[in-house]
Design an enzyme around this catalytic site. Structure first.
Site, PDB file in Angstrom:
ATOM      1  N   THR A  85      49.784  31.973  87.988  1.00  0.00           N
ATOM      2  CA  THR A  85      49.917  30.255  88.436  1.00  0.00           C
ATOM      3  C   THR A  85      50.892  30.103  88.391  1.00  0.00           C
ATOM      4  O   THR A  85      51.934  30.778  88.423  1.00  0.00           O
ATOM      5  CB  THR A  85      48.981  30.033  87.341  1.00  0.00           C
ATOM      6  OG1 THR A  85      49.010  27.744  87.843  1.00  0.00           O
ATOM      7  CG2 THR A  85      49.053  29.920  86.152  1.00  0.00           C
ATOM      8  N   ASP A  86      51.681  29.144  90.064  1.00  0.00           N
ATOM      9  CA  ASP A  86      52.442  28.222  89.165  1.00  0.00           C
ATOM     10  C   ASP A  86      53.422  27.854  88.732  1.00  0.00           C
ATOM     11  O   ASP A  86      54.601  27.439  87.708  1.00  0.00           O
ATOM     12  CB  ASP A  86      53.154  27.797  91.315  1.00  0.00           C
ATOM     13  CG  ASP A  86      52.394  26.807  90.474  1.00  0.00           C
ATOM     14  OD1 ASP A  86      51.336  26.147  90.118  1.00  0.00           O
ATOM     15  OD2 ASP A  86      52.258  25.487  92.031  1.00  0.00           O
ATOM     16  N   GLU A  87      51.743  27.875  87.883  1.00  0.00           N
ATOM     17  CA  GLU A  87      52.225  27.040  86.672  1.00  0.00           C
ATOM     18  C   GLU A  87      53.031  27.593  85.688  1.00  0.00           C
ATOM     19  O   GLU A  87      54.238  26.983  84.085  1.00  0.00           O
ATOM     20  CB  GLU A  87      51.049  25.999  85.765  1.00  0.00           C
ATOM     21  CG  GLU A  87      50.765  25.307  86.489  1.00  0.00           C
ATOM     22  CD  GLU A  87      49.247  24.215  85.997  1.00  0.00           C
ATOM     23  OE1 GLU A  87      49.260  24.261  85.283  1.00  0.00           O
ATOM     24  OE2 GLU A  87      48.326  23.800  86.688  1.00  0.00           O
ATOM     25  N   TYR A 115      47.907  26.093  77.979  1.00  0.00           N
ATOM     26  CA  TYR A 115      47.306  27.160  79.809  1.00  0.00           C
ATOM     27  C   TYR A 115      48.554  27.552  80.050  1.00  0.00           C
ATOM     28  O   TYR A 115      48.697  28.541  80.213  1.00  0.00           O
ATOM     29  CB  TYR A 115      46.803  26.311  80.150  1.00  0.00           C
ATOM     30  CG  TYR A 115      46.588  26.626  81.781  1.00  0.00           C
ATOM     31  CD1 TYR A 115      45.207  27.366  81.876  1.00  0.00           C
ATOM     32  CD2 TYR A 115      47.534  26.373  82.555  1.00  0.00           C
ATOM     33  CE1 TYR A 115      45.702  28.443  83.247  1.00  0.00           C
ATOM     34  CE2 TYR A 115      47.160  27.313  84.232  1.00  0.00           C
ATOM     35  CZ  TYR A 115      45.695  27.696  84.223  1.00  0.00           C
ATOM     36  OH  TYR A 115      45.761  28.652  85.510  1.00  0.00           O
ATOM     37  N   LYS A 142      49.090  31.953  80.551  1.00  0.00           N
ATOM     38  CA  LYS A 142      49.653  32.694  81.480  1.00  0.00           C
ATOM     39  C   LYS A 142      50.346  33.302  81.537  1.00  0.00           C
ATOM     40  O   LYS A 142      50.920  34.183  81.916  1.00  0.00           O
ATOM     41  CB  LYS A 142      48.540  31.396  82.605  1.00  0.00           C
ATOM     42  CG  LYS A 142      47.574  31.469  82.913  1.00  0.00           C
ATOM     43  CD  LYS A 142      46.747  32.097  83.446  1.00  0.00           C
ATOM     44  CE  LYS A 142      47.191  33.026  84.716  1.00  0.00           C
ATOM     45  NZ  LYS A 142      45.540  33.839  84.454  1.00  0.00           N
TER      46      LYS A 142
HETATM   47  P1  NAD Z   1      37.357  28.604  86.534  1.00  0.00           P
HETATM   48  O1  NAD Z   1      37.352  28.919  85.246  1.00  0.00           O
HETATM   49  O2  NAD Z   1      36.924  28.225  87.155  1.00  0.00           O
HETATM   50  O3  NAD Z   1      37.115  30.221  86.130  1.00  0.00           O
HETATM   51  C1  NAD Z   1      37.441  31.077  85.350  1.00  0.00           C
HETATM   52  C2  NAD Z   1      35.886  32.558  84.659  1.00  0.00           C
HETATM   53  O4  NAD Z   1      35.964  33.707  84.115  1.00  0.00           O
HETATM   54  C3  NAD Z   1      35.059  31.866  84.926  1.00  0.00           C
HETATM   55  O5  NAD Z   1      33.875  32.313  85.561  1.00  0.00           O
HETATM   56  C4  NAD Z   1      34.742  31.832  83.077  1.00  0.00           C
HETATM   57  O6  NAD Z   1      33.004  31.982  82.965  1.00  0.00           O
HETATM   58  C5  NAD Z   1      35.146  33.567  83.220  1.00  0.00           C
HETATM   59  N1  NAD Z   1      36.377  33.698  81.962  1.00  0.00           N
HETATM   60  C6  NAD Z   1      36.142  33.134  80.651  1.00  0.00           C
HETATM   61  N2  NAD Z   1      37.225  34.055  80.181  1.00  0.00           N
HETATM   62  C7  NAD Z   1      36.370  34.758  79.986  1.00  0.00           C
HETATM   63  C8  NAD Z   1      36.131  35.869  79.682  1.00  0.00           C
HETATM   64  N3  NAD Z   1      36.883  36.241  77.964  1.00  0.00           N
HETATM   65  N4  NAD Z   1      35.704  37.400  80.089  1.00  0.00           N
HETATM   66  C9  NAD Z   1      35.708  38.063  80.861  1.00  0.00           C
HETATM   67  N5  NAD Z   1      35.466  36.486  82.065  1.00  0.00           N
HETATM   68  C10 NAD Z   1      35.308  35.435  80.873  1.00  0.00           C
HETATM   69  O7  NAD Z   1      39.100  29.493  86.876  1.00  0.00           O
HETATM   70  P2  NAD Z   1      39.492  29.759  88.345  1.00  0.00           P
HETATM   71  O8  NAD Z   1      40.038  28.856  88.674  1.00  0.00           O
HETATM   72  O9  NAD Z   1      38.846  30.125  89.701  1.00  0.00           O
HETATM   73  O10 NAD Z   1      41.298  30.247  88.199  1.00  0.00           O
HETATM   74  C11 NAD Z   1      40.249  32.091  88.522  1.00  0.00           C
HETATM   75  C12 NAD Z   1      42.533  32.616  88.383  1.00  0.00           C
HETATM   76  O11 NAD Z   1      42.942  32.145  89.091  1.00  0.00           O
HETATM   77  C13 NAD Z   1      42.442  32.227  86.636  1.00  0.00           C
HETATM   78  O12 NAD Z   1      43.545  33.119  85.246  1.00  0.00           O
HETATM   79  C14 NAD Z   1      43.950  30.753  87.151  1.00  0.00           C
HETATM   80  O13 NAD Z   1      45.047  30.870  85.767  1.00  0.00           O
HETATM   81  C15 NAD Z   1      43.987  31.184  88.259  1.00  0.00           C
HETATM   82  N6  NAD Z   1      45.057  30.075  88.907  1.00  0.00           N
HETATM   83  C16 NAD Z   1      44.359  29.142  89.191  1.00  0.00           C
HETATM   84  C17 NAD Z   1      44.408  28.719  90.112  1.00  0.00           C
HETATM   85  C18 NAD Z   1      42.850  26.994  90.455  1.00  0.00           C
HETATM   86  O14 NAD Z   1      44.035  26.001  91.249  1.00  0.00           O
HETATM   87  N7  NAD Z   1      42.561  27.187  89.746  1.00  0.00           N
HETATM   88  C19 NAD Z   1      45.891  28.247  90.803  1.00  0.00           C
HETATM   89  C20 NAD Z   1      46.248  29.416  90.068  1.00  0.00           C
HETATM   90  C21 NAD Z   1      45.863  30.478  89.120  1.00  0.00           C
HETATM   91  P1  TYD Z   2      44.170  19.599  87.965  1.00  0.00           P
HETATM   92  O1  TYD Z   2      43.168  19.675  89.234  1.00  0.00           O
HETATM   93  O2  TYD Z   2      43.256  19.488  86.451  1.00  0.00           O
HETATM   94  O3  TYD Z   2      44.974  21.268  87.960  1.00  0.00           O
HETATM   95  P2  TYD Z   2      46.166  21.094  87.212  1.00  0.00           P
HETATM   96  O4  TYD Z   2      46.762  20.248  85.688  1.00  0.00           O
HETATM   97  O5  TYD Z   2      46.293  22.982  86.438  1.00  0.00           O
HETATM   98  O6  TYD Z   2      47.618  21.114  88.339  1.00  0.00           O
HETATM   99  O7  TYD Z   2      44.960  17.951  87.448  1.00  0.00           O
HETATM  100  C1  TYD Z   2      45.904  18.256  89.029  1.00  0.00           C
HETATM  101  C2  TYD Z   2      46.310  16.761  88.987  1.00  0.00           C
HETATM  102  O8  TYD Z   2      45.647  15.799  89.024  1.00  0.00           O
HETATM  103  C3  TYD Z   2      47.585  16.337  88.005  1.00  0.00           C
HETATM  104  O9  TYD Z   2      48.607  16.052  88.105  1.00  0.00           O
HETATM  105  C4  TYD Z   2      46.582  16.010  87.120  1.00  0.00           C
HETATM  106  C5  TYD Z   2      46.447  15.626  88.035  1.00  0.00           C
HETATM  107  N1  TYD Z   2      44.697  14.529  87.126  1.00  0.00           N
HETATM  108  C6  TYD Z   2      44.386  13.042  87.785  1.00  0.00           C
HETATM  109  O10 TYD Z   2      44.927  12.038  87.794  1.00  0.00           O
HETATM  110  N2  TYD Z   2      43.552  12.973  86.859  1.00  0.00           N
HETATM  111  C7  TYD Z   2      41.908  13.506  86.674  1.00  0.00           C
HETATM  112  O11 TYD Z   2      41.132  13.248  86.180  1.00  0.00           O
HETATM  113  C8  TYD Z   2      42.845  14.700  86.699  1.00  0.00           C
HETATM  114  C9  TYD Z   2      41.308  15.982  86.456  1.00  0.00           C
HETATM  115  C10 TYD Z   2      43.419  15.530  86.942  1.00  0.00           C
END
Ligand code: NAD
Ligand code: TYD
Length: 352
Positions: free
Chosen positions: A133-135, A159, A163
């Site tokens: 992630t970019d975070e 989180y 990561k």
């Molecule tokens: P998500 O929470 O929707 O899905 C995570 C999946 O991993 C779930 O299906 C969960 O059951 C599985 N999981 C959790 N712990 C596990 C373990 N110990 N062993 C096997 N499986 C396990 O997450 P997402 O949003 O799909 O994110 C996927 C990846 O992309 C993550 O690594 C996250 O850090 C990264 N990412 C997410 C975003 C975003 O905006 N969602 C952006 C950048 C990077």
């Molecule tokens: P989120 O979807 O949780 O992603 P991330 O924290 O990983 O960026 O949140 C996106 C942005 O929205 C973040 O700045 C937090 C804000 N947010 C709200 O303002 N209200 C909410 O109820 C949630 C879940 C997030």
């Protein structure tokens, strides 16, 4: 075959569906623990597809991972599995340490052992793709340049710290052991099958259910939004052509404040499913207590992946968000399935 971890989650699920759309694609072993965030309904359309082998299990379970690698001999691993929600990491960081750090460590060790025993050709082409992630880069000032791949790591939430730690392990396995890794750091994703604890699906569903649309603090925090299908195509590009040991930032060139994202969703819903009283959904916007340690701005400089691999996002925010809103309106049964008792408990605890 390839081994995908976390393929029942939001991005992993989209990736698996996207990959198997191609009738000539290699099969996928999908290892997922099925935490609250994993959802097999996302993969319903693959029920009769023998190229998809689903295994419920933990990336930290070395015996299981070793057995899967031995049995299926994948040519690559794409590691999506993680605890992914910042707010949950604030309430309880332990699972984040366990899966994102210790789990990634165990997965790396198993994968390295498997890779060491491969014949030379297979060893040369094997890839471990770590999805991050970019975070990890922390928070940007309003006019600071966007994150490049050389930006220092300054994670601020449990989180993002977990990561960041996993990214460092992956990097070290390349430098120390020559283990063939690539890492991608992506901005905020949105699109179908997104668990409704995250901002965009939460707001769509709360809006149509007549609930408040919670905005943390002043709503002026900035995120760079990428449609999930574009993230999948970027991962495919890096997996196929990325240079070993390199990291690639992936972003949508779509910086938006949270408030403007929510207002856009309200406008689209006003058009697609107007409220019975004719008022705008924007009336439901409610400012709530800010997230502790809330990062003010993320922005991705995605020029490296464009220059080196020719990847650019296909969707703009306007096209992607409209598709996403429409998808949630068209798929109430998927939503019903995830909005279970456990989900309601989270909403109750977090939003009181
Ligand atoms: P998500 O929470 O929707 O899905 C995570 C999946 O991993 C779930 O299906 C969960 O059951 C599985 N999981 C959790 N712990 C596990 C373990 N110990 N062993 C096997 N499986 C396990 O997450 P997402 O949003 O799909 O994110 C996927 C990846 O992309 C993550 O690594 C996250 O850090 C990264 N990412 C997410 C975003 C975003 O905006 N969602 C952006 C950048 C990077
Ligand atoms: P989120 O979807 O949780 O992603 P991330 O924290 O990983 O960026 O949140 C996106 C942005 O929205 C973040 O700045 C937090 C804000 N947010 C709200 O303002 N209200 C909410 O109820 C949630 C879940 C997030």
């Amino acid at each position: 075959m390839i081994l995908v971890t976390g393929g029942a989650g939001f991005i992993g699920g989209n990736f698996v569906l996207d990959w198997l759309k191609d009738p000539h694609a290699e099969g996928i072993i999908n290892l997922d623990k099925l935490t609250y965030a994993g959802n097999l309904a996302t993969l319903d359309s693959l029920k009769n597809d023998s190229r998809h082998v689903f295994v419920q299990g933990d990336i930290g379970d070395r015996a299981l991972v070793a057995q899967l690698l031995k049995e299926h001999q994948p040519r690559a691993i794409v590691n999506f599995a993680a605890e992914s929600h910042v707010d949950r990491s604030i309430h309880g960081p332990a699972d984040f340490i366990e899966t994102n750090i210790v789990g990634t460590f165990n997965l790396l060790e198993c994968a390295r052992e498997y890779w060491s025993g491969l014949p030379d050709d297979a060893k040369r082409t094997f890839r471990f793709h770590h999805v991050s992630t970019d975070e990890v880069y922390g928070s940007l000032a309003p006019t600071a340049p966007a994150f490049t791949e050389t930006h220092s790591y300054e994670p601020n939430s449990p989180y993002s710290a977990s990561k960041a730690a996993s990214d460092h392990l992956v990097r070290a396995w390349f430098h120390t052991y020559g283990f063939p890794v690539v890492t991608t750091n992506c901005s905020n994703n949105y699109g179908p099958y997104h668990f409704p604890e995250k901002l965009i699906p939460l707001v769509i569903l709360n809006a149509i259910n007549g609930k408040p649309l919670p905005i943390y603090g002043d709503g002026q925090q900035v995120r760079d939004w990428l449609y999930v299908g574009d993230h999948c195509s970027a991962i495919r590009a890096v997996l196929a052509h990325g240079a070993l040991g390199e990291t690639y930032n992936i972003g949508g060139w779509n910086e938006k404040t949270n408030l403007s994202v929510v207002q856009t969703i309200c406008q689209i819903l006003d058009e697609l499913r107007p409220r019975a009283d004719g008022q705008s959904y924007a009336k439901q916007i409610t400012f709530v207590k800010d997230r502790p340690g809330h990062d003010r701005r993320y922005a991705i400089d995605a020029r490296k992946i464009e220059r080196e691999l020719g990847w650019r996002p296909a969707e703009t925010f306007d096209t992607g968000i409209r598709k996403t809103v429409q998808w949630y309106l068209d798929n109430p049964s998927w939503v019903e399935g995830v909005v279970s008792g456990a989900y309601r408990d989270w909403v109750q605890k977090h939003y009181n």
